[in-house]
Write a protein that holds these residues in place. Structure first.
Motif, mmCIF file in Angstrom:
data_model
loop_
_atom_site.group_PDB
_atom_site.id
_atom_site.type_symbol
_atom_site.label_atom_id
_atom_site.label_comp_id
_atom_site.label_asym_id
_atom_site.label_seq_id
_atom_site.Cartn_x
_atom_site.Cartn_y
_atom_site.Cartn_z
ATOM 1 N N GLY A 52 -56.006 78.963 32.558
ATOM 2 C CA GLY A 52 -56.376 80.260 33.112
ATOM 3 C C GLY A 52 -55.230 81.243 33.202
ATOM 4 O O GLY A 52 -54.058 80.874 33.312
ATOM 5 N N HIS A 53 -55.597 82.519 33.174
ATOM 6 C CA HIS A 53 -54.685 83.645 33.346
ATOM 7 C C HIS A 53 -55.337 84.534 34.402
ATOM 8 O O HIS A 53 -56.451 85.021 34.204
ATOM 9 N N THR A 54 -54.666 84.718 35.552
ATOM 10 C CA THR A 54 -55.270 85.387 36.698
ATOM 11 C C THR A 54 -54.402 86.533 37.194
ATOM 12 O O THR A 54 -53.181 86.411 37.249
ATOM 13 N N PHE A 55 -55.054 87.628 37.587
ATOM 14 C CA PHE A 55 -54.409 88.681 38.365
ATOM 15 C C PHE A 55 -54.893 88.519 39.797
ATOM 16 O O PHE A 55 -56.096 88.451 40.037
ATOM 17 N N GLN A 56 -53.953 88.417 40.762
ATOM 18 C CA GLN A 56 -54.295 88.194 42.163
ATOM 19 C C GLN A 56 -53.754 89.310 43.028
ATOM 20 O O GLN A 56 -52.598 89.712 42.883
ATOM 21 N N LEU A 57 -54.580 89.764 43.940
ATOM 22 C CA LEU A 57 -54.177 90.730 44.955
ATOM 23 C C LEU A 57 -53.911 89.957 46.239
ATOM 24 O O LEU A 57 -54.783 89.235 46.732
ATOM 25 N N VAL A 58 -52.679 90.080 46.758
ATOM 26 C CA VAL A 58 -52.269 89.413 48.000
ATOM 27 C C VAL A 58 -51.861 90.532 48.966
ATOM 28 O O VAL A 58 -50.712 90.960 48.984
ATOM 29 N N PRO A 59 -52.806 91.037 49.776
ATOM 30 C CA PRO A 59 -52.558 92.251 50.577
ATOM 31 C C PRO A 59 -51.786 92.012 51.877
ATOM 32 O O PRO A 59 -52.203 92.446 52.947
ATOM 33 N N THR A 60 -50.666 91.301 51.778
ATOM 34 C CA THR A 60 -49.840 91.029 52.958
ATOM 35 C C THR A 60 -48.368 91.127 52.579
ATOM 36 O O THR A 60 -48.018 91.177 51.400
ATOM 37 N N SER A 61 -47.506 91.101 53.569
ATOM 38 C CA SER A 61 -46.060 91.106 53.305
ATOM 39 C C SER A 61 -45.578 89.673 53.082
ATOM 40 O O SER A 61 -46.300 88.710 53.347
ATOM 41 N N LYS A 62 -44.335 89.525 52.623
ATOM 42 C CA LYS A 62 -43.753 88.200 52.399
ATOM 43 C C LYS A 62 -43.488 87.465 53.706
ATOM 44 O O LYS A 62 -43.293 86.265 53.716
ATOM 45 N N ARG A 63 -43.451 88.165 54.821
ATOM 46 C CA ARG A 63 -43.113 87.535 56.103
ATOM 47 C C ARG A 63 -44.336 87.080 56.905
ATOM 48 O O ARG A 63 -44.201 86.585 58.005
ATOM 49 N N THR A 64 -45.504 87.233 56.369
ATOM 50 C CA THR A 64 -46.715 86.866 57.093
ATOM 51 C C THR A 64 -46.887 85.344 57.150
ATOM 52 O O THR A 64 -46.387 84.622 56.295
#
Length: 170
Positions: A52-64
């Motif tokens: 698979g080849h996926t585009f992912q939206l991760v709507p948070t900061s790196k510190r969460t």
């Protein structure tokens, strides 16, 4: 399976993955038995390995501590379907039972949608819960090629999956 994620931009990742699925089912003819009344058994097995080849939206900061994500992408499905055991020859009027093994395999193009959540234990490690639904179909050949021109046996490779894993940040 295994997945490699790379950050493209803030809150956007690209992922490459490979997974493996197998299902085996033991079955028998519903309306037919041997002359002594015993069942006529077969085993059906499907192996699927999607790349698979996926585009992912991760709507948070790196510190969460909790990071939900959604995404979608394309897949290349390597598959193999088998039936083995005892079968009835319906083209013979005596309906003899014989042992055999039928195989079809190939590659199919498909799509998927995914979503899940990462629970960070620290900055570099997270527990991941991920759901995915994949869509794909394949034309069966080999032992499952119809004898009549224009007919094609189709195999539905679609399905849902749920995984639990470990996310490691490098």
């Amino acid at each position: 399976g295994i997945e490699y994620n790379h950050v493209l931009a803030k809150n956007l990742e690209i992922a490459l993955s490979v997974d493996g699925y197998q299902k085996t089912i033991d079955t028998s003819y519903r309306d037919w038995t041997r002359p002594d009344g015993s069942e006529i058994f077969q085993t059906l097995r499907l192996n699927i390995t999607p790349f698979g080849h996926t585009f992912q939206l991760v709507p948070t900061s790196k510190r969460t501590k909790v990071a939900p994500f959604i995404g979608g992408g394309i897949d290349l499905f390597y598959w193999k379907y088998q039936e083995f055991g005892d079968f009835i020859d319906f083209f013979d009027p005596d309906l003899p039972v014989y042992e055999d093994h039928f195989i079809s395999s190939g590659v199919a193009f498909g799509f998927h949608a995914t979503g899940g959540v990462r629970f960070y234990l620290n900055r570099d490690f997270a527990i991941v819960v991920r759901g995915v639904y994949q869509w794909a179909e394949a034309d069966m050949g080999g032992d499952f090629s119809p004898n009549e021109p224009g007919l094609i046996n189709r195999l539905d490779l679609s399905g849902a999956g749920l995984t639990f894993g470990l996310h490691v940040r490098f």
